[in-house]
Write a protein that holds these residues in place. Structure first.
Motif, PDB file in Angstrom:
ATOM      1  N   LEU A 243       1.773  -2.069   4.997  1.00 25.69           N
ATOM      2  CA  LEU A 243       0.698  -1.134   4.672  1.00 25.69           C
ATOM      3  C   LEU A 243      -0.582  -1.429   5.457  1.00 25.69           C
ATOM      4  N   LEU A 244      -0.681  -2.609   6.031  1.00 24.92           N
ATOM      5  CA  LEU A 244      -1.828  -2.951   6.873  1.00 24.92           C
ATOM      6  C   LEU A 244      -1.599  -2.585   8.331  1.00 24.92           C
ATOM      7  N   HIS A 245      -0.400  -2.806   8.824  1.00 26.04           N
ATOM      8  CA  HIS A 245      -0.160  -2.708  10.262  1.00 26.04           C
ATOM      9  C   HIS A 245       0.924  -1.717  10.667  1.00 26.04           C
ATOM     10  N   GLY A 246       1.643  -1.169   9.693  1.00 24.36           N
ATOM     11  CA  GLY A 246       2.751  -0.303  10.047  1.00 24.36           C
ATOM     12  C   GLY A 246       3.905  -1.090  10.631  1.00 24.36           C
ATOM     13  N   ASP A 247       4.961  -0.402  10.916  1.00 25.89           N
ATOM     14  CA  ASP A 247       6.139  -0.989  11.539  1.00 25.89           C
ATOM     15  C   ASP A 247       6.874   0.167  12.202  1.00 25.89           C
ATOM     16  N   ASP A 248       7.064   0.092  13.501  1.00 26.36           N
ATOM     17  CA  ASP A 248       7.648   1.213  14.230  1.00 26.36           C
ATOM     18  C   ASP A 248       9.040   1.581  13.741  1.00 26.36           C
ATOM     19  N   ALA A 249       9.714   0.656  13.056  1.00 27.85           N
ATOM     20  CA  ALA A 249      11.032   0.972  12.504  1.00 27.85           C
ATOM     21  C   ALA A 249      10.922   1.818  11.238  1.00 27.85           C
ATOM     22  N   VAL A 250       9.714   1.900  10.677  1.00 25.34           N
ATOM     23  CA  VAL A 250       9.522   2.644   9.427  1.00 25.34           C
ATOM     24  C   VAL A 250       8.472   3.734   9.611  1.00 25.34           C
TER      25      VAL A 250
END
Length: 455
Positions: A243-250
């Motif tokens: 929730l702070l940095h995201g994740d390109d897989a999600v």
């Protein structure tokens, strides 16, 4: 933010966190409490107080997380949006025509401004078997309280409908989509629909005696998207980092930041500052936090993240009421931020293209001086120089346009207007004209400029 390894907390900081958790467990009379703080993607503190079936709770002990479940549903909806399968301004009925209400938009449902009632009709859905509501029509017991978009009003029913929407567009249960699209990519193997050992049992604490009553843990059925999931502090620490940095897989970082942006004002008298897309927003002291609270019979839970300090905090309790969980988490984050503030990102040179560099420096909105600054290679920021002008940041999009990221000019386009010979004449920002001199020649300033000039 510099993502170098995060050192462990100082002993005094860890002691202060232990103390805060112990005070709340005692004051709130919780059978047990468990907490964690994550910084830079690394767990820097865990703590627990009280007992569960197997002894003291650990970072691997499951608790029911209640409405934090809604944030996972929101992530699934934003994934559908990013894939082009729906738009946030689409009406629910565009994609779920058999819903009992079809007018609210997807964004209004995410931001709790759909006008729907907070709860279903009797029986109390949190304490009854979901089988008593066999279809979508059974979820809405009363007509909408008001027209969609007119006011924030928290709605568990709205998120039940969003869960059904995800299931319809994915052609599989929302839980299967959650597992494949969010939990597995983030490595959250201890976040589940039903409890799996080791887990805490839920209790009600007698208001006038130190006595316990076991609480039921029903399968909420169609209402499950509003509050069914179980998780651990270790798993929600991973989720907080997402929730702070995201994740390109999600979800990309920009989409997660969109979830954290205000979308609807909070209800009058609520401690929250506003509501994002599936996330609650809290102003605690001078800090802006995002996340969600959660409660189900026998359990309380809260996850807050502090983007400015790269912090995430989680606290669970296995009590229906008593502990002030949301405040506790906010205060845990404040302890770390006050005692061990994050270091600012290291400055490194990053010169923009010459044509962008030439735009920087003083400009004038009428007679008000402003400054245009370049940050890195693809961001401009406009701000006042004592003239009270509004400030915003701008990012260059795929078409080469400068689009506002925040502030008064969020979403507006900053255009560079050139003379026939290619020289920069002025800037156009939402029809406002910015010139290199105060009230430059009348051919670029609407409404004419007095020919007598300054006097």
């Amino acid at each position: 933010m510099d993502r170098t390894p995060t050192p462990a907390l100082l002993a005094g900081t860890a002691r202060a966190l232990d103390h805060r958790l112990a005070v709340e467990q005692s004051r709130g009379r919780a059978p047990s409490m468990a907490g964690a703080v994550v910084r830079g993607g690394r767990t820097v503190w865990t703590g627990s107080r009280g007992r569960v079936e197997d002894g003291a709770p650990t970072p691997d002990t499951q608790y029911r997380i209640g409405s934090i479940t809604k944030t996972f549903v929101a992530v699934l909806v934003l994934r559908l949006r990013d894939e082009g399968l729906l738009g946030l301004d689409d009406a629910l009925g565009d994609h779920l025509p058999d819903a009992p209400v079809t007018d609210p938009t997807i964004a209004q449902l995410l931001a709790h401004s759909s006008g729907l009632a907070a709860e279903t009709g009797a029986p109390w859905w949190e304490r009854s078997d979901g089988a008593v509501r066999p279809d979508l029509a059974s979820l809405v017991a009363v007509p909408p309280l008001r027209g969609p978009g007119r006011r924030h009003h928290y709605s568990n029913v709205g998120f039940a409908l969003l869960g059904a929407l995800v299931g319809r567009l994915r052609d599989r249960p929302w839980t299967a989509a959650l597992q494949a699209e969010v939990l597995d990519p983030l490595g959250m193997d201890r976040t589940t629909y039903h409890p799996e050992p080791p887990h805490a049992s839920g209790w009600a604490v007698h208001p006038w005696a130190d006595a316990l009553l076991p609480e039921p843990a029903e399968d909420a059925g169609l209402m499950a998207p509003a509050g069914q999931l179980w998780s651990t502090t270790a798993d929600l620490g991973r989720y907080g980092t997402f929730l702070l940095h995201g994740d390109d897989a999600v979800l990309a970082a920009d989409t997660v930041a969109e979830m954290r942006a205000p979308s609807a004002p909070a209800e009058r008298g609520a401690p929250l500052s506003s509501q994002g897309l599936g996330l609650q927003l809290l102003r605690h002291g001078t800090r802006d936090l995002a996340g969600h609270t959660g409660s189900m019979p026998g359990f309380l839970a809260t996850l807050w993240v502090d983007p400015a300090e790269d912090l995430a905090g989680i606290v669970f309790a296995n009590a229906t009421s008593g502990p002030a969980i949301a405040t506790t988490v906010a205060e845990l984050l404040a302890v770390v931020a006050d005692r061990e503030p994050a270091l600012p990102a290291e400055w490194v040179p990053a010169a923009p293209e010459p044509e962008v560099l030439a735009l920087t420096g003083p400009w004038y909105w009428g007679a008000a001086p402003v400054a245009l600054r370049a940050h890195g290679t693809d961001e401009l920021a406009i701000g006042g120089l004592g003239g009270g002008a509004r400030g915003s940041r701008f990012h260059r999009d795929a078409h080469g346009d400068w689009v506002g990221l925040d502030g008064y000019y969020a979403g507006e386009t900053l255009r560079v207007v050139r003379d026939p010979d290619g020289a920069v004449s002025h800037l156009d920002l939402g029809s406002f004209v910015f010139t290199r001199e105060p009230y430059a020649p009348a051919d670029v300033v609407p409404g004419d400029v007095d020919p007598g000039g300054w006097r």
